[in-house]
Scaffold this motif. Sequence first.
Motif, short mmCIF file in Angstrom:
data_model
loop_
_atom_site.label_atom_id
_atom_site.label_comp_id
_atom_site.label_asym_id
_atom_site.label_seq_id
_atom_site.Cartn_x
_atom_site.Cartn_y
_atom_site.Cartn_z
N TRP A 15 0.82 -1.20 0.00
CA TRP A 15 0.00 0.00 0.00
C TRP A 15 0.86 1.26 0.00
O TRP A 15 1.90 1.31 0.64
CB TRP A 15 -0.90 0.04 1.24
N ARG A 16 0.39 2.28 -0.72
CA ARG A 16 1.03 3.59 -0.69
C ARG A 16 -0.03 4.68 -0.84
O ARG A 16 -1.07 4.46 -1.46
CB ARG A 16 2.07 3.74 -1.82
N ARG A 17 0.26 5.83 -0.27
CA ARG A 17 -0.53 7.03 -0.52
C ARG A 17 0.28 7.93 -1.45
O ARG A 17 1.50 7.98 -1.37
CB ARG A 17 -0.84 7.78 0.77
N ASP A 59 -5.24 15.67 -6.29
CA ASP A 59 -5.96 14.75 -5.40
C ASP A 59 -5.00 13.78 -4.72
O ASP A 59 -4.01 13.34 -5.32
CB ASP A 59 -6.97 13.92 -6.20
N ASP A 60 -5.33 13.43 -3.50
CA ASP A 60 -4.64 12.34 -2.81
C ASP A 60 -5.31 11.03 -3.22
O ASP A 60 -6.55 10.95 -3.32
CB ASP A 60 -4.73 12.51 -1.30
N VAL A 61 -4.49 10.00 -3.46
CA VAL A 61 -5.01 8.70 -3.88
C VAL A 61 -4.37 7.60 -3.06
O VAL A 61 -3.23 7.73 -2.59
CB VAL A 61 -4.77 8.45 -5.39
N LEU A 62 -5.12 6.52 -2.89
CA LEU A 62 -4.61 5.32 -2.26
C LEU A 62 -4.23 4.34 -3.37
O LEU A 62 -5.03 4.09 -4.27
CB LEU A 62 -5.68 4.71 -1.35
N ALA A 78 1.09 1.41 -11.15
CA ALA A 78 0.50 1.36 -9.82
C ALA A 78 -1.00 1.54 -10.01
O ALA A 78 -1.43 2.27 -10.91
CB ALA A 78 1.06 2.48 -8.95
N LEU A 79 -1.80 0.87 -9.20
CA LEU A 79 -3.25 0.89 -9.40
C LEU A 79 -3.93 1.70 -8.31
O LEU A 79 -3.68 1.49 -7.12
CB LEU A 79 -3.79 -0.53 -9.42
N VAL A 80 -4.77 2.62 -8.74
CA VAL A 80 -5.51 3.45 -7.80
C VAL A 80 -6.62 2.61 -7.16
O VAL A 80 -7.45 2.03 -7.86
CB VAL A 80 -6.10 4.68 -8.49
#
Length: 372
Positions: A15-17, A59-62, A78-80
């Motif tokens: 996981w990453r932000r 925007d912030d995304v996970l 990388a997948l949102v």
Amino acid sequence: MTSDSSPVPGSRIRWRRGRVTALGRSWRDAQEMTVEVDGDGTLRALAHPSVVGSPQAGDDVLLNTTAWAQRLGTGGYALVVAVPDRLPADPTGTGHLVKGRYTPLQVTVQGVDEQDTEHHQLIAEAEDLEGMPVVVADLHSALPAVLAGVQATDPALRVAYVMTDGGALPAAFSRTLDALADSLAGVVTVGQAFGGDLEAVTVHTGLLAARHVLHADITIVTQGPGNLGTGTPWGFSGVAAGEVCNAVHVLGGQTVGALRISEADPRPRHRGVSHHSLTAFGRVALGGVYLVAPRGLGSELGSQVEEDLAGQPQRNPIEWVDSDGLETALRDVGVPLSTMGRGLDEDRAYFLAAAAAGRYAAQLTLFGPLPA
């Protein structure tokens, strides 16, 4: 109770932000973007807006960066997972099929075969495919080449595509499908795959939908983009191509195998006729498959293909198809051709074989089985 420091065994997600710095190209329910992630730098990411929201710059995304970090998978994205401040609206409508079941990103769709759809009765009463030819390939990259072979033979034939769940699950991941939309009667996503024009629970109902709802003359079946393989005889996702052949046989269709042929693949198991084709069509498919090889491969490769196919069971007739005009059709199909990073000029035999399978399916539609 477990804690973050003592994870339970099982699947792992990295996981990453991150923060979106720019949007890139977009296509059918897919949006590329550049994301800045602490510790990882600048990443290329992909979102499916209907599932996770529509990101904008700032925007912030996970993110799920698991495959990106291992340099795995088609596309290298990388997948949102979510755009927390810009989530999509709640689903509406009567769909009750859940795909990606019991994963954190399960989605609800309306299936062509479920009770509350206008097509339920039609699918429930459909007995068979009425002899429809079905071209089966184990790689998504064969799709445009098979279509080129059909169109070069008779451009009036209606061609549907059934996407299985061995590779990418969202149909929207495929730029090829977006580009071919006007050339296909429709897309049916089956199993855990989703995002087609029609959704179906199984390959069987997906094939019936292609024939009786989309009114296809020919259907092409492959997994979505990407292929999982382990270098073992049975450990590759293309094994499912053989099971598709069994479904076609049970439903009274005519099965055409698009052979994976190459003289450019650096791996010996994929030179000549790939072991993937020999296993799926020769050992998994039990009802008989027309195995199509193109003339014009050159004497050395042609001889190798003959040798590779000599061990096929008697139920699988070998059909050598004239390849005149197919290379031109491949260059004019309207989408970039690529398999394992190789284009038409680098791996001509692969695309020619797929196009020959399309031509043979068209000939079956027009004339019936050809004399030996």
